[in-house]
Motif scaffolding. Structure first.
Motif, PDB file in Angstrom:
ATOM      1  N   GLY A  75       0.835  -1.189   0.000  1.00 47.52           N
ATOM      2  CA  GLY A  75       0.000   0.000   0.000  1.00 47.52           C
ATOM      3  C   GLY A  75       0.876   1.246   0.000  1.00 47.52           C
ATOM      4  N   ALA A  77       1.223   3.654   2.292  1.00 43.38           N
ATOM      5  CA  ALA A  77       1.789   4.164   3.550  1.00 43.38           C
ATOM      6  C   ALA A  77       3.291   3.929   3.572  1.00 43.38           C
ATOM      7  CB  ALA A  77       1.128   3.490   4.737  1.00 43.38           C
ATOM      8  N   ARG A  80       4.769   1.706   9.062  1.00 40.36           N
ATOM      9  CA  ARG A  80       3.682   1.066   9.806  1.00 40.36           C
ATOM     10  C   ARG A  80       2.888   2.098  10.592  1.00 40.36           C
ATOM     11  NH1 ARG A  80       0.791  -3.438   8.935  1.00 40.36           N
ATOM     12  NH2 ARG A  80      -0.163  -4.191  10.844  1.00 40.36           N
ATOM     13  N   TYR A  83       0.590   3.794   8.273  1.00 41.76           N
ATOM     14  CA  TYR A  83      -0.473   2.854   7.905  1.00 41.76           C
ATOM     15  C   TYR A  83      -1.578   2.837   8.961  1.00 41.76           C
ATOM     16  CZ  TYR A  83      -2.728  -1.748   7.586  1.00 41.76           C
ATOM     17  OH  TYR A  83      -3.646  -2.770   7.546  1.00 41.76           O
ATOM     18  N   GLY A  90      -3.756   2.453   2.913  1.00 37.70           N
ATOM     19  CA  GLY A  90      -3.695   1.008   2.780  1.00 37.70           C
ATOM     20  C   GLY A  90      -4.625   0.457   1.716  1.00 37.70           C
ATOM     21  N   GLY A 150       1.221  -3.439   4.322  1.00 34.21           N
ATOM     22  CA  GLY A 150       0.583  -2.141   4.520  1.00 34.21           C
ATOM     23  C   GLY A 150      -0.760  -2.077   3.844  1.00 34.21           C
ATOM     24  N   ARG A 152      -5.000  -2.751   3.340  1.00 33.49           N
ATOM     25  CA  ARG A 152      -6.379  -2.904   3.781  1.00 33.49           C
ATOM     26  C   ARG A 152      -7.112  -3.747   2.731  1.00 33.49           C
ATOM     27  NH1 ARG A 152      -6.957  -0.505   9.088  1.00 33.49           N
ATOM     28  NH2 ARG A 152      -5.222   0.969   9.198  1.00 33.49           N
TER      29      ARG A 152
END
Length: 262
Positions: A75, A77, A80, A83, A90, A150, A152
């Motif tokens: 992703g 980001a 972390r 993110y 994400g 990273g 979703r």
């Protein structure tokens, strides 16, 4: 406190749940044992969220399933911490250049994403993916898996569109709680493309044997939902989760719309 004369009435119920029930008290405070267990579980949940995914080890495990070389994407980001602060990043890919549509196409794509628990992915993802592949093949063609960091759930829509698969499964680490830090969710999206709504997905959650849903049981539900989505031409609220009946049969008490599988 319990004793032979006065047994703890909560003990029989504790065998049915990992939740904290009937905690002991010392005056107005929790017992030392319960407090220490809470602190340990809280630390495990924090570790699950913040620990980075071991991509190399996961890739080796997925490669052993014989589906082809796993691709790795991320992703947007940059860290972390970002993110966790920016869920929207994400859902968007940094670069999908590593993806190659499978020769001859594929029916199903599988994305293994870190989500909010890399611990869950490291512990369960390879075995769960193997069970799902066993449930889907040889009737359906499964593309080489994709590892996403990273990530979703909605990042899978971009991946599925590039791969050109009919149905996409995103296996992702679920938000850890104080009783379970290693639970996986499986999100199914039929005809994936950017912009799909959550109501257009089905979710199978709480996959973490031996205390949660087992790999084979989860894979059986996945197969029923994939078959149902292919017949219906859609996933989400119109598609029902049943591994014992056809995935399109109405469930008792259903009203129009219904719920996603859980």
């Amino acid at each position: 406190m319990s004793s032979p004369e006065f047994p703890d009435p909560w003990n029989p119920l504790r065998g049915y749940t990992q939740a904290r029930i009937g905690l002991q008290r010392n005056g107005y405070a929790s017992s030392t044992a319960d407090l220490l267990r809470f602190q340990a579980d809280h630390a495990a949940a924090r570790d699950a969220v913040h620990t980075p995914l071991d991509v190399d080890a996961l890739t080796v495990g997925l490669r052993g399933l014989g589906l082809g070389e796993p691709a790795v994407v991320a992703g947007r980001a940059a860290s972390r911490a970002e993110y966790l602060r920016r869920p929207d990043l994400g859902r968007l890919p940094a670069d999908l250049g590593a993806l190659t549509p499978p020769d001859g196409g594929a029916d199903v794509g599988i994305v293994v994403a870190d989500g909010l628990s890399a611990t869950a992915v490291s512990t369960h993802a390879v075995a769960l993916t193997a069970a799902i592949v066993d449930a889907l093949t040889p009737d359906l063609q499964v593309a080489a898996p994709v590892v996403a960091t990273g990530a979703r759930v909605a990042l899978g829509d971009h991946i599925g569109e590039v791969l050109g698969v009919q149905t996409l499964l995103v296996i992702i680490g679920e938000r850890p709680g104080l009783s379970v830090a290693d639970s996986l969710g499986i999100y199914l999206t039929h005809l994936p493309r950017p912009g799909r709504r959550d109501s257009e997905r089905n979710c199978i959650s709480n996959v973490h044997p031996p205390d949660g849903l087992g790999y084979v049981q989860a894979a059986r539900i996945v197969r029923a939902l994939v078959d149902g989505a292919r017949r219906l031409g859609a996933s989400g609220v119109a598609l029902k989760d049943t591994s014992d009946r056809t995935a399109l049969d109405p469930m008792p008490g259903d009203t129009e719309g219904g719920d996603t599988a859980s």
